[in-house]
Every structure is written in structure tokens, then in C-alpha cells.
Design a protein around this motif. Structure first.
Motif, PDB file in Angstrom:
ATOM      1  N   TYR A 351       0.865  -1.291  -0.092  1.00 27.31           N
ATOM      2  CA  TYR A 351      -0.039   0.100   0.089  1.00 27.31           C
ATOM      3  C   TYR A 351       0.884   1.346   0.024  1.00 27.31           C
ATOM      4  O   TYR A 351       0.424   2.277   0.239  1.00 27.31           O
ATOM      5  CB  TYR A 351      -0.915   0.021   1.312  1.00 27.31           C
ATOM      6  N   ALA A 352       2.139   1.199  -0.395  1.00 25.06           N
ATOM      7  CA  ALA A 352       2.989   2.158  -0.486  1.00 25.06           C
ATOM      8  C   ALA A 352       2.555   3.386  -1.603  1.00 25.06           C
ATOM      9  O   ALA A 352       2.028   2.730  -2.759  1.00 25.06           O
ATOM     10  CB  ALA A 352       4.653   1.891  -0.738  1.00 25.06           C
ATOM     11  N   LEU A 353       2.686   4.596  -1.195  1.00 27.33           N
ATOM     12  CA  LEU A 353       2.474   5.568  -2.208  1.00 27.33           C
ATOM     13  C   LEU A 353       3.555   5.892  -3.296  1.00 27.33           C
ATOM     14  O   LEU A 353       4.823   6.037  -2.891  1.00 27.33           O
ATOM     15  CB  LEU A 353       2.267   7.204  -1.442  1.00 27.33           C
ATOM     16  N   LEU A 354       3.089   5.884  -4.570  1.00 29.13           N
ATOM     17  CA  LEU A 354       4.324   6.332  -5.708  1.00 29.13           C
ATOM     18  C   LEU A 354       4.080   7.839  -5.754  1.00 29.13           C
ATOM     19  O   LEU A 354       3.748   8.315  -6.947  1.00 29.13           O
ATOM     20  CB  LEU A 354       3.761   5.425  -6.849  1.00 29.13           C
ATOM     21  N   THR A 362       4.461  15.581   2.542  1.00 28.95           N
ATOM     22  CA  THR A 362       3.502  16.335   2.542  1.00 28.95           C
ATOM     23  C   THR A 362       1.831  15.505   2.834  1.00 28.95           C
ATOM     24  O   THR A 362       1.283  16.126   3.627  1.00 28.95           O
ATOM     25  CB  THR A 362       3.280  17.525   1.614  1.00 28.95           C
ATOM     26  N   VAL A 363       1.996  14.515   1.918  1.00 27.87           N
ATOM     27  CA  VAL A 363       0.609  13.855   2.109  1.00 27.87           C
ATOM     28  C   VAL A 363       0.516  13.070   3.377  1.00 27.87           C
ATOM     29  O   VAL A 363      -0.624  13.079   3.900  1.00 27.87           O
ATOM     30  CB  VAL A 363       0.665  12.929   0.996  1.00 27.87           C
ATOM     31  N   SER A 368      -1.889  12.903   8.250  1.00 25.11           N
ATOM     32  CA  SER A 368      -2.001  12.741   9.957  1.00 25.11           C
ATOM     33  C   SER A 368      -3.082  13.575  10.398  1.00 25.11           C
ATOM     34  O   SER A 368      -3.670  13.375  11.398  1.00 25.11           O
ATOM     35  CB  SER A 368      -0.715  12.751  10.243  1.00 25.11           C
ATOM     36  N   LEU A 369      -2.923  14.865   9.955  1.00 22.37           N
ATOM     37  CA  LEU A 369      -3.571  15.903  10.333  1.00 22.37           C
ATOM     38  C   LEU A 369      -5.230  15.528  10.176  1.00 22.37           C
ATOM     39  O   LEU A 369      -5.907  15.837  11.147  1.00 22.37           O
ATOM     40  CB  LEU A 369      -3.346  17.308   9.502  1.00 22.37           C
ATOM     41  N   LEU A 370      -5.455  14.952   9.171  1.00 14.91           N
ATOM     42  CA  LEU A 370      -6.867  14.606   8.722  1.00 14.91           C
ATOM     43  C   LEU A 370      -7.223  13.491   9.721  1.00 14.91           C
ATOM     44  O   LEU A 370      -8.374  13.624  10.505  1.00 14.91           O
ATOM     45  CB  LEU A 370      -7.133  14.051   7.422  1.00 14.91           C
ATOM     46  N   ILE A 371      -6.458  12.744  10.175  1.00 14.70           N
ATOM     47  CA  ILE A 371      -6.775  11.512  11.155  1.00 14.70           C
ATOM     48  C   ILE A 371      -7.014  12.156  12.490  1.00 14.70           C
ATOM     49  O   ILE A 371      -7.955  11.944  13.242  1.00 14.70           O
ATOM     50  CB  ILE A 371      -5.556  10.592  11.189  1.00 14.70           C
ATOM     51  N   LEU A 372      -6.037  13.201  12.861  1.00 12.83           N
ATOM     52  CA  LEU A 372      -6.221  13.800  14.178  1.00 12.83           C
ATOM     53  C   LEU A 372      -7.421  14.571  14.228  1.00 12.83           C
ATOM     54  O   LEU A 372      -8.375  14.689  15.271  1.00 12.83           O
ATOM     55  CB  LEU A 372      -5.318  14.864  14.425  1.00 12.83           C
ATOM     56  N   ILE A 373      -7.904  15.323  13.010  1.00 15.32           N
ATOM     57  CA  ILE A 373      -9.085  15.805  12.985  1.00 15.32           C
ATOM     58  C   ILE A 373     -10.433  15.078  13.122  1.00 15.32           C
ATOM     59  O   ILE A 373     -11.211  15.315  14.069  1.00 15.32           O
ATOM     60  CB  ILE A 373      -9.238  16.966  11.824  1.00 15.32           C
ATOM     61  N   VAL A 374     -10.389  14.041  12.460  1.00 19.14           N
ATOM     62  CA  VAL A 374     -11.308  12.935  12.703  1.00 19.14           C
ATOM     63  C   VAL A 374     -11.430  12.580  13.964  1.00 19.14           C
ATOM     64  O   VAL A 374     -12.567  12.270  14.665  1.00 19.14           O
ATOM     65  CB  VAL A 374     -11.143  11.721  11.637  1.00 19.14           C
TER      66      VAL A 374
END
Length: 475
Positions: A351-354, A362-363, A368-374
Motif C-alpha cells: 500500500y505504499a504511495l508512488l 506532505t501527504v 495525519s492531520l486529517l486523522i487527528l481532526i477525525v
């Protein structure tokens, strides 16, 4: 007359078809021998059994040949190592030829498969030599870097594949890393590497921008290391293509150890055009696939058995491939978006990002920020639910207390009203009797007793009410 001419033409056509078919059958028959159901193949490897690139070729060759050969045909494959790293002089080659003559003088050899330049040059020198066991044998080759021109009798017996060009790899490096101004090519001193050296020098004009080429050449890893220590420029890249030995005992150095030794000396990115190196810690590059080349040769053997040998002698080059190590790409901060679309990535997590490393970071930060917000939103939602449930319980409790108060007041009002009504009614009756002078002392005393009794009852209720109020207030 016309009918006789037609029959004559028909007979000629049938005879030509028979002749053509018999020619094809004779060619295949000559390869196998009369009623021979075993295909005897002699593989001659330029190097030794530890050379990984050649082992990949042999693996692909054997697997493909077993897959596509006629079912009733058995295989007998012998393997000999020329081992030109140790010696490559005329006396040594003559002794190797004598060994083959003695070893195979009573054995059938239908096809000779030569791997790499050294083995090819050897078998080519013997195919027209009547004193060699390889005389007039069908020769197939692969992994050859030197230009090959087949004329006359050679063209009849020799077929093979040339290596891919080198300019793809160098243009790839210059494109992926625009800051590179020098490429150090690490090679050994054998035929393959010397041919690579010539080809690189001759193909400089095909590079899309100028770059300095520096060759670091030796058969020994110690010499390579000493030369690398003198290089200390960050705007350089390494192309690793040779294989090496230890000076002390002339033993073969493992490819992974070669790469690790280089990495301890320099931080320069390491590329390769050698398929075997891409599994041993280098970034990757444009490489010929050993299994593919072996497979090409196996297919051509089946073509020969069917009488369909190509006339030009040189097979189409097996397609090279861009192969990269996922981990090394990120270790050297290479923009993965610049890589060719048909590239193959090794060691890539499922599942690694290319994405380029900065964008990947940045992604990851955004994710991580989105996860924290959620998590925060879920936390607040849970808190609000708990708060709402608590308020609901408080409301229910307050409602219940209010109902209790209401019931208490209703009951207390009823309890207070009863003695008051008795007092009031008794007082009215006594007042009426007094006004009409229709009373006696006993009657009045009885009424007063009722008034006192209910007054005491009323006083008791009031005292109870005062005590309850004090209890609620904690007094």
C-alpha cells in the motif's frame, strides 16, 4: 493437349512441395540424427557457476525449453564453465578445447549454447575447425556485446542475440538527476566490460546533455575501493556493471558485498545495467532480463527443430526493462514521477504511495492531520453524546423531583385544607348559635374542642413542612 499440360504442371507443383518439405525435414533430421528422440545441448558459460547473470539466463532457457519442446523429445543438457576471469590466453583456450574433445568425443552434441562474449568467441573459432568436437555444430549465443558479423559458413551454423544499447541507462540517470555532471563506471577487465567501455565512448553523442565519463576498472575489489576513495564530489553517479575478486585468494565477491563496500565509501547513487545487481541494493536501471534472453534462445532452438532457422543469423534483441528498487529510490531522493511508465518496482510495500519524497511527506502530514481532526471530531461527538445523556438524565431526575414536589404540594394542600375546613365550619356553626342565643356551654366546649384538635393537626402539618424544607437545604 491442354489437359496433358495441366497434368504436367500439377505434377511439377506436387514434386516441388515434396522437395521443399523434405528439405525442411532433412534440416531438422540433421540436427537430431536418425530416429534420435533426445536433444543433446552443451552450454558453455564464459564465467563460473557463481555468476548470477548467466544463471538467470540458464534458468529461463531450461524452463522455456521444457515448456515448448515436442512432448516426445527428451533433453540432455551439459554445462561447461570457461572461467575466463582466471585465464583467457591461447594456451588456456587450447587446453579447454582439448578437454571438450576428450569429454565429448563419444557423446552426441546437437546444439551448443554460448553465454557471453568469451564463450561465443571460443565456439565461433571452433565451429569450422574439423579438429574440434564443436565442428559444424549448431551454435546459439546470447549476452554478446561485441558487434557480430556472420558471413559465409558462419551464417549457416551461428544464431544469437546481442546485448541492448547502453545509452538508455545514461540518459535515464541524466534525466532523473539533473545535478549529475560525472558518471563513474565501475567495470572489471574482461571482454564484456571492455566492450561496454567502447560502446559508452562511442554513444556519448546520444546522451541528451553533456556529462563526464570516468571509468574505474580492475578485476579486484580492493583496487576499486582505493580508486573510489579519491572521488568526493556530490554531483556524481555510479554505474556498477562488472564483477570482482579478492586479491588475497582470487575468490568471487558476492554482488551484495560489492554494493555494500561501495556504499561505505561514497554516498553517490548507484545504477546498473546488470540484471543481477538490481536485487542487491542498487537503485536500478535499464537492464536486459536474463530469463528473457534464455527464453529467446529456447524458442529459436524449437524453430531450428521445425526447420525454420532464421537466415540473417542475429535474432531481434530481447527487450530491455527499466527496473528499480523502491527503497533505494527514496533513500536517494529520486523523483519517482520522472521514472518511465513501464518501470518495474522491486521491494514495494503493498500500500505504499508512488509519490516524490517531499510530496509523500506532505501527504503523510496532511493525512495525519486529517486523522487527528477525525479523532478530535469523534472525541467531541462522544463527549457531546455523553453530555447529552447526562443532561437527559438530569432533566428526567429534575422532572421526577418536580413531579414529586407537585404531588407533595397537592397532598399537603389536601391535608391542610381538611383541618381548615373543619375549623372554619365549626367556627361558623358556633357563631350562628351565639348570634341566635341558641347554645349552651357544653355545646360550645364541644365545638371549641374540635377547633383545637384540628388546629393542632394543622400546626403539626406546618411543622412537618418546615422540617422537610430544612432537610432539603441541609440545615
Amino acid at each position: 493437349m491442354k489437359k496433358g499440360l495441366l497434368n504436367y504442371v500439377t505434377i511439377i507443383i506436387i514434386l516441388m512441395i515434396i522437395i521443399l518439405n523434405s528439405t525442411t525435414s532433412i534440416y531438422a533430421y540433421n540436427i537430431l540424427g536418425n530416429n534420435d528422440k533426445t536433444l543433446d545441448i552443451l552450454i558453455i558459460n564464459s564465467y563460473d557457476s557463481k555468476n548470477e547473470w548467466e544463471n538467470h539466463i540458464i534458468t529461463g532457457f531450461e524452463e522455456k525449453l521444457k515448456e515448448i519442446k515436442p512432448k516426445d523429445l527428451s533433453l540432455n543438457i551439459d554445462l561447461e564453465y570457461l572461467d575466463i576471469r582466471k585465464r583467457n590466453d591461447k594456451a588456456y583456450l587450447d587446453s579447454f578445447n582439448d578437454l571438450l574433445n576428450k569429454k565429448y568425443q563419444y557423446k552426441d552434441i546437437d546444439i551448443v549454447f554460448a553465454i557471453d562474449d568469451g564463450a561465443f568467441e571460443f565456439v565461433k573459432s571452433k565451429v569450422l575447425n574439423s579438429q574440434s568436437v564443436l565442428y559444424h555444430k549448431q551454435i546459439l549465443f546470447t549476452g554478446v556485446n561485441n558487434p557480430v558479423e556472420l558471413t559465409g559458413e558462419y551464417k549457416k551454423y551461428i544464431t544469437g542475440i546481442l546485448q541492448a544499447n547502453t545509452d538508455q541507462l545514461f540518459n535515464l540517470i541524466l534525466y532523473l538527476q539533473p545535478n549529475i555532471d560525472t558518471i563513474n563506471i565501475i567495470i572489471d577487465e574482461f571482454i564484456y566490460s571492455n566492450v561496454i567501455k567502447k560502446r559508452v565512448e562511442s554513444s556519448k553523442s546520444l546522451f541528451f546533455r553533456p556529462v563526464k565519463i570516468n571509468f574505474i576498472q580492475s578485476n579486484y575489489i580492493e583496487d576499486i575501493e582505493n580508486k573510489l576513495k579519491k572521488i568526493n564530489d556530490k554531483n556524481q553517479a555510479i554505474v556498477l556493471t562488472g564483477t570482482f575478486m579478492y586479491k588475497s585468494n582470487k575468490s568471487h565477491v558476492k554482488l551484495k558485498d560489492i554494493v555494500n563496500d561501495i556504499k561505505t565509501i561514497t554516498d553517490n547513487p548507484i545504477y546498473t545495467n546488470n540484471y543481477a545487481y538490481v536485487f542487491n541494493g542498487v537503485i536500478g536501471g535499464f537492464v536486459d532480463i536474463g530469463e528473457h534472453q534464455g527464453s529467446y534462445v529456447a524458442k529459436e532452438i524449437c524453430n531450428i527443430l521445425e526447420g525454420n532457422k532464421i537466415e540473417e543469423g542475429i535474432l531481434p534483441k530481447s527487450s530491455g526493462m527499466y527496473i528499480f528498487d523502491y527503497k533505494q529510490i527514496y533513500d536517494y531522493n529520486i523523483d519517482i514521477l520522472k521514472m518511465p511508465k513501464d518501470s518495474k518496482l522491486l521491494n514495494k510495500p503493498k500500500y505504499a504511495l508512488l509519490l516524490p519524497k517531499p510530496l509523500k511527506i506532505t501527504v503523510c502530514i496532511v493525512f495525519s492531520l486529517l486523522i487527528l481532526i477525525v479523532v478530535y471530531v469523534v472525541y467531541k461527538f462522544i463527549i457531546e453524546i455523553k453530555k447529552s445523556n447526562k443532561n437527559k438524565k438530569l432533566y428526567e431526575r429534575a422532572k421526577e423531583r418536580e413531579q414529586l414536589k407537585t404531588d407533595f404540594i397537592v397532598n399537603m394542600s389536601h391535608e391542610l385544607r381538611t383541618p381548615l375546613n373543619v375549623i372554619l365550619s365549626t367556627s361558623k356553626v358556633a357563631e350562628l348559635k351565639i348570634n341566635t342565643n341558641n347554645y349552651d356551654n357544653k355545646y360550645l366546649l364541644g365545638k371549641l374542642e374540635q377547633i383545637n384538635k384540628n388546629s393542632n393537626r394543622l400546626l403539626k402539618l406546618v411543622n412537618n413542612l418546615i422540617d422537610i424544607t430544612k432537610f432539603e437545604q441541609g440545615v
